[in-house]
Design a protein around this motif. Structure first.
Motif, PDB file in Angstrom:
ATOM      1  N   ASN A 103       0.823  -1.215   0.000  1.00 24.86           N
ATOM      2  CA  ASN A 103       0.000   0.000   0.000  1.00 24.86           C
ATOM      3  C   ASN A 103       0.855   1.261   0.000  1.00 24.86           C
ATOM      4  OD1 ASN A 103      -2.100  -1.787   0.211  1.00 24.86           O
ATOM      5  ND2 ASN A 103      -2.735  -1.179   2.257  1.00 24.86           N
ATOM      6  N   LYS A 104       1.921   1.245   0.791  1.00 26.31           N
ATOM      7  CA  LYS A 104       2.812   2.404   0.866  1.00 26.31           C
ATOM      8  C   LYS A 104       3.499   2.636  -0.475  1.00 26.31           C
ATOM      9  CE  LYS A 104       3.719   2.026   5.841  1.00 26.31           C
ATOM     10  NZ  LYS A 104       4.735   1.759   6.889  1.00 26.31           N
ATOM     11  N   LEU A 105       3.963   1.556  -1.090  1.00 31.15           N
ATOM     12  CA  LEU A 105       4.619   1.674  -2.394  1.00 31.15           C
ATOM     13  C   LEU A 105       3.629   2.176  -3.444  1.00 31.15           C
ATOM     14  CD1 LEU A 105       6.668  -1.645  -2.290  1.00 31.15           C
ATOM     15  CD2 LEU A 105       7.634   0.665  -2.316  1.00 31.15           C
ATOM     16  N   PHE A 106       2.396   1.697  -3.369  1.00 28.00           N
ATOM     17  CA  PHE A 106       1.363   2.171  -4.295  1.00 28.00           C
ATOM     18  C   PHE A 106       1.136   3.667  -4.121  1.00 28.00           C
ATOM     19  CE2 PHE A 106      -2.927   3.326  -5.411  1.00 28.00           C
ATOM     20  CZ  PHE A 106      -3.143   2.668  -6.623  1.00 28.00           C
ATOM     21  N   ALA A 114       5.051  -2.398  -5.778  1.00 29.43           N
ATOM     22  CA  ALA A 114       3.850  -2.779  -5.019  1.00 29.43           C
ATOM     23  C   ALA A 114       3.317  -4.123  -5.501  1.00 29.43           C
ATOM     24  CB  ALA A 114       2.775  -1.696  -5.179  1.00 29.43           C
ATOM     25  N   LEU A 115       3.382  -4.369  -6.801  1.00 27.90           N
ATOM     26  CA  LEU A 115       2.943  -5.653  -7.340  1.00 27.90           C
ATOM     27  C   LEU A 115       3.684  -6.815  -6.693  1.00 27.90           C
ATOM     28  CD1 LEU A 115       2.666  -4.879 -11.166  1.00 27.90           C
ATOM     29  CD2 LEU A 115       0.818  -5.727  -9.716  1.00 27.90           C
ATOM     30  N   LEU A 116       4.987  -6.651  -6.498  1.00 30.84           N
ATOM     31  CA  LEU A 116       5.793  -7.718  -5.899  1.00 30.84           C
ATOM     32  C   LEU A 116       5.387  -7.970  -4.450  1.00 30.84           C
ATOM     33  CD1 LEU A 116       9.318  -6.795  -7.337  1.00 30.84           C
ATOM     34  CD2 LEU A 116       7.775  -8.619  -8.102  1.00 30.84           C
ATOM     35  N   LYS A 117       5.101  -6.905  -3.716  1.00 31.92           N
ATOM     36  CA  LYS A 117       4.698  -7.063  -2.314  1.00 31.92           C
ATOM     37  C   LYS A 117       3.356  -7.784  -2.202  1.00 31.92           C
ATOM     38  CE  LYS A 117       8.057  -5.250   0.057  1.00 31.92           C
ATOM     39  NZ  LYS A 117       8.824  -6.065   1.041  1.00 31.92           N
ATOM     40  N   TYR A 118       2.408  -7.400  -3.045  1.00 35.72           N
ATOM     41  CA  TYR A 118       1.102  -8.048  -3.008  1.00 35.72           C
ATOM     42  C   TYR A 118       1.227  -9.519  -3.400  1.00 35.72           C
ATOM     43  CZ  TYR A 118      -0.844  -3.311  -2.803  1.00 35.72           C
ATOM     44  OH  TYR A 118      -1.158  -2.029  -2.438  1.00 35.72           O
ATOM     45  N   ASP A 119       2.064  -9.801  -4.390  1.00 36.86           N
ATOM     46  CA  ASP A 119       2.251 -11.192  -4.806  1.00 36.86           C
ATOM     47  C   ASP A 119       2.916 -12.002  -3.694  1.00 36.86           C
ATOM     48  OD1 ASP A 119       2.130 -13.229  -6.960  1.00 36.86           O
ATOM     49  OD2 ASP A 119       4.300 -13.195  -6.741  1.00 36.86           O
ATOM     50  N   TYR A 120       3.873 -11.387  -2.998  1.00 36.68           N
ATOM     51  CA  TYR A 120       4.530 -12.074  -1.875  1.00 36.68           C
ATOM     52  C   TYR A 120       3.506 -12.431  -0.800  1.00 36.68           C
ATOM     53  CZ  TYR A 120       7.471 -12.805   2.244  1.00 36.68           C
ATOM     54  OH  TYR A 120       8.046 -13.325   3.372  1.00 36.68           O
ATOM     55  N   ALA A 121       2.606 -11.494  -0.498  1.00 33.31           N
ATOM     56  CA  ALA A 121       1.565 -11.754   0.500  1.00 33.31           C
ATOM     57  C   ALA A 121       0.689 -12.930   0.074  1.00 33.31           C
ATOM     58  CB  ALA A 121       0.713 -10.508   0.707  1.00 33.31           C
ATOM     59  N   ILE A 122       0.337 -12.979  -1.210  1.00 33.58           N
ATOM     60  CA  ILE A 122      -0.509 -14.065  -1.716  1.00 33.58           C
ATOM     61  C   ILE A 122       0.207 -15.404  -1.610  1.00 33.58           C
ATOM     62  CG2 ILE A 122      -1.597 -15.002  -3.800  1.00 33.58           C
ATOM     63  CD1 ILE A 122      -2.028 -12.026  -4.656  1.00 33.58           C
TER      64      ILE A 122
END
Length: 267
Positions: A103-106, A114-122
């Motif tokens: 969210n912060k990166l977004f 941000a895409l990489l962080k969200y994918d890591y969470a998934i």
């Protein structure tokens, strides 16, 4: 206004004495109103900055690598580890932390990061049922990043994944409908807008969008029909040309009584 869903701070969750106290923000009741869509026509992700409530002092200034919790249990299979409630809560907390970082990166406009962080969470718990809500949110936020990057095809794919986890996810429907419109998939966009109206009949933005897109959908269907007939005509001329004829030698005559057509040959 672009909206990414807030989540509880992982620092706050870690202070709970019992793992069952940790909770995720629910999304199942998520409904967007016409007012919320007023800015750009669609509510997407949030630019709201996520701020941690507590700051822990660290005098070492040394970066620390946090290993995913399920990797620390070397004597357990992953399936066994997922039966451990305490471990589940720790994994969920790590997923929340990765999402907050995304969210912060977004918010800083760093959409690829941000895409990489969200994918890591998934990927921390791709099959854990209790993680389905946050995975759905992260897929929707990935869709929003792709939309910002102008990648509308991947926007549709990520929204679809979010909706597979949560079929009534309003924001994912809105975002997918908008991406379909960008791709000129007007019929698909209208389908998403109608689904939104089923979930929220007061959503006038979706109603107006349907009215606006229906003429475009009809026009596209007629254009596709003409293109198809043109291709069939070219194919027919190629075959009939060998016999000194063309499709223009054949006329379709409609019977006014039955509505059926008959083909007549003319030279």
């Amino acid at each position: 206004m672009v909206v990414i869903e807030p989540v509880p701070s992982p620092d706050i969750q870690s202070k709970c004495s019992k793992p069952n106290n940790a909770r995720l923000a629910p999304i199942s009741g998520d409904k967007a109103t016409a007012t919320e869509y007023a800015s750009d026509g669609y509510e997407t992700a949030s630019e709201t900055e996520v701020v941690d409530d507590d700051v822990v002092a660290d005098n070492t200034n040394k970066p620390q690598v946090v290993e995913p919790e399920h990797q620390k249990h070397k004597d357990q299979t992953f399936e066994d580890a997922l039966n451990d409630d305490e471990l589940k809560q720790k994994i969920l907390a790590q997923m929340n932390e990765a999402k907050v970082e995304g969210n912060k990166l977004f918010g800083d406009g760093l959409y690829d990061e941000a895409l990489l962080k969200y994918d890591y969470a998934i990927q921390l718990a791709p099959e854990m049922s209790s993680s389905s809500e946050i995975r759905s949110i992260c897929h929707n936020n990935r869709a929003t990043c792709f939309f910002k990057l102008g990648n509308y095809a991947d926007t549709v794919k990520e929204c679809t994944k979010a909706l597979e986890l949560n079929p009534s996810y309003m924001k994912a429907l809105i975002r997918r409908g908008e991406a379909h419109e960008k791709l000129e998939n007007y019929d698909e966009a209208i389908t998403d807008m109608k689904k939104i109206l089923e979930l929220d009949p007061s959503n006038y933005q979706s109603r107006r969008t349907i009215v606006r897109l229906e003429p475009l959908a009809i026009e596209k269907r007629e254009k596709m029909k003409e293109e198809m007939l043109g291709k069939l005509k070219d194919m027919g001329n190629t075959i009939l040309g060998k016999f000194g004829m063309s499709v223009d030698n054949f006329k379709a005559v409609k019977d006014p009584n039955t509505g059926s057509y008959s083909i007549s040959f003319q030279r």
